[in-house]
Design a protein around this motif. Structure first.
Motif, PDB file in Angstrom:
ATOM      1  N   LEU A 119       0.834  -1.204   0.000  1.00 41.20           N
ATOM      2  CA  LEU A 119       0.000   0.000   0.000  1.00 41.20           C
ATOM      3  C   LEU A 119       0.866   1.251   0.000  1.00 41.20           C
ATOM      4  O   LEU A 119       0.566   2.231  -0.678  1.00 41.20           O
ATOM      5  CB  LEU A 119      -0.933   0.002   1.205  1.00 41.20           C
ATOM      6  N   SER A 120       1.960   1.212   0.772  1.00 35.38           N
ATOM      7  CA  SER A 120       2.872   2.358   0.827  1.00 35.38           C
ATOM      8  C   SER A 120       3.499   2.619  -0.535  1.00 35.38           C
ATOM      9  O   SER A 120       3.615   3.769  -0.966  1.00 35.38           O
ATOM     10  CB  SER A 120       3.963   2.093   1.870  1.00 35.38           C
ATOM     11  N   THR A 121       3.885   1.541  -1.236  1.00 34.46           N
ATOM     12  CA  THR A 121       4.471   1.687  -2.568  1.00 34.46           C
ATOM     13  C   THR A 121       3.459   2.265  -3.554  1.00 34.46           C
ATOM     14  O   THR A 121       3.769   3.162  -4.346  1.00 34.46           O
ATOM     15  CB  THR A 121       4.977   0.329  -3.075  1.00 34.46           C
TER      16      THR A 121
ATOM     17  N   LEU B  50       3.733   5.865  -5.611  1.00 32.26           N
ATOM     18  CA  LEU B  50       3.652   5.915  -7.066  1.00 32.26           C
ATOM     19  C   LEU B  50       2.377   6.591  -7.558  1.00 32.26           C
ATOM     20  O   LEU B  50       2.275   6.968  -8.717  1.00 32.26           O
ATOM     21  CB  LEU B  50       3.713   4.501  -7.651  1.00 32.26           C
ATOM     22  N   GLY B  51       1.386   6.701  -6.666  1.00 22.84           N
ATOM     23  CA  GLY B  51       0.107   7.280  -7.069  1.00 22.84           C
ATOM     24  C   GLY B  51      -0.696   6.349  -7.957  1.00 22.84           C
ATOM     25  O   GLY B  51      -1.501   6.794  -8.769  1.00 22.84           O
TER      26      GLY B  51
ATOM     27  N   GLY C 204      -3.848   0.268  -5.945  1.00 25.66           N
ATOM     28  CA  GLY C 204      -4.184   0.482  -4.540  1.00 25.66           C
ATOM     29  C   GLY C 204      -5.574  -0.022  -4.194  1.00 25.66           C
ATOM     30  O   GLY C 204      -5.793  -0.638  -3.143  1.00 25.66           O
ATOM     31  N   LYS C 205      -6.527   0.198  -5.087  1.00 28.26           N
ATOM     32  CA  LYS C 205      -7.890  -0.286  -4.833  1.00 28.26           C
ATOM     33  C   LYS C 205      -7.958  -1.802  -4.846  1.00 28.26           C
ATOM     34  O   LYS C 205      -8.700  -2.415  -4.069  1.00 28.26           O
ATOM     35  CB  LYS C 205      -8.845   0.295  -5.878  1.00 28.26           C
TER      36      LYS C 205
ATOM     37  N   LEU D 247      -4.026   2.522   3.996  1.00 26.91           N
ATOM     38  CA  LEU D 247      -5.147   2.937   3.150  1.00 26.91           C
ATOM     39  C   LEU D 247      -5.384   4.441   3.256  1.00 26.91           C
ATOM     40  O   LEU D 247      -5.665   5.109   2.255  1.00 26.91           O
ATOM     41  CB  LEU D 247      -6.414   2.179   3.554  1.00 26.91           C
ATOM     42  N   VAL D 248      -5.276   4.978   4.463  1.00 23.62           N
ATOM     43  CA  VAL D 248      -5.426   6.428   4.649  1.00 23.62           C
ATOM     44  C   VAL D 248      -4.355   7.160   3.840  1.00 23.62           C
ATOM     45  O   VAL D 248      -4.640   8.142   3.145  1.00 23.62           O
ATOM     46  CB  VAL D 248      -5.317   6.806   6.147  1.00 23.62           C
TER      47      VAL D 248
END
Length: 358
Positions: A5-7, A11-12, A17-18, A39-40
């Protein structure tokens, strides 16, 4: 999961992420606070604050990292008042702020031009929370005072702080000198900064641009010549965008992408409309070549559904010309475009930007 999640956040990559979010729910990993905090962070860095706030609200007992993630997301997305309100809520919840919290709060004050409030928060670190300000906190204080035009106070801070000023301090003040067109102080800051880091081209670039802004083009060219003689080059500007689970990277002026001809045609069409609009509206922007964010934007416009938001991540600051150009694109096209530069996000919609052009 928290690491993935951090990666994705850095990277945006919103789609990835979803998918990770869905997997965390199905696998039960979402119950771990490190995953919830991830997630935040993800949604905040992707410009989806409603999702970030929803993820935060699902945390039973938010810890310091949770609150920092929420404050960071709100501040970077331009919700300055909400970010400072979240800081108050954090204290009311009995969670003690840490040094990172104050870096975020000071950044929010800087982005919101809240000079006096930023000074108060800085003083409260030691007086109220027994947190000793570190060099990073002084960098933010210098930025707050400098952008507010209080350059004499900045010099007093630099001279009295319990650390030796580093190159970043001088570079920060040099940016403020450029904003307020103070050539003598800027020359002094550039000299001091280059003594500490003689290979950093940013000092030459900022000083040369300041000379240009003040009409001293001769000095600007002389400064660039010195930079060239020293063989110093600015790192290439890069932008990337995620389309259908693939990250596409663009460099200013490149022609290696498989769709480059379509990209340039799209840009030429938009540029023609922009120049015509600028002529009629009197928009005072200069000519700009094809920067990386423009290439990424044109590619995304060609490859995303009409209502799907576009998210672009950039490794450097967006220039004024490209900022105005993207605002104009959202004036033409009913589409949200989010550009992240470092820790700040620009959310463009209907011809306006969340940063209010600051």
């Amino acid at each position: 999961m928290a690491g993935f999640l951090s990666t994705s956040a850095d990277l945006g990559t919103m789609v990835t992420g979803k998918q990770l979010h869905c997997h965390s729910v199905k696998s039960g990993l979402g119950k771990w606070i490190s995953v919830a905090n991830g997630l935040v962070d993800l949604y905040g860095k992707c410009g989806c604050m409603s999702d970030a706030q929803r993820a935060f609200g699902e945390i039973t007992v938010p810890d310091t990292f949770s609150w920092n993630g929420l404050i960071s997301g709100l501040a970077s997305n331009g919700y300055i008042s909400s970010a400072l309100s979240a800081f108050d809520d954090m204290k009311l919840a009995g969670v003690k702020p840490d040094p990172v919290t104050f870096l975020l709060v000071l950044s929010a004050c800087n982005n919101g031009k809240l000079v006096d409030l930023g000074i108060e928060y800085f003083k409260s670190m030691r007086e109220t929370y027994d947190i000793v300000p570190q060099l990073d906190h002084y960098v933010h204080l210098v930025d707050i005072l400098g952008q507010g035009g209080r350059l004499e106070e900045v010099m007093e801070v630099i001279q009295t702080m319990p650390f030796r000023a580093d190159a970043l301090i001088y570079k920060t003040l040099l940016r403020a000198c450029k904003a307020h067109r103070n050539i003598p102080l800027a020359e002094d800051m550039a000299k001091r900064g280059l003594q500490l880091n003689p290979s950093d081209p940013a000092f030459y670039i900022l000083l040369a641009n300041l000379y240009d802004d003040c009409g001293r083009h001769d000095l600007g060219e002389k400064t660039r010549k010195v930079m060239s003689e020293k063989r110093l080059r600015k790192s290439p500007s890069q932008s990337w965008v995620e389309i259908r689970n693939k990250v596409h990277l663009f460099v200013a002026g490149e022609r290696s992408h498989p769709q480059i001809n379509e990209i340039y045609k799209k840009l030429e069409s938009l540029e023609a409309e922009f120049k015509n609009h600028r002529h009629h509206q009197g928009m005072g922007v200069g000519d700009s070549y094809y920067h990386s964010e423009k290439l990424a934007l044109a590619f995304a416009l060609l490859n995303t559904p009409s209502k799907t938001p576009i998210r672009i991540v950039k490794n450097s600051s967006i220039c004024k010309d490209c900022h105005n150009f993207i605002k104009f694109v959202t004036h033409l096209i009913d589409k949200e475009i989010i550009v992240r530069e470092g820790k700040r996000l620009h959310s463009f919609r209907k011809g306006e930007c969340s940063c209010t052009s600051y």
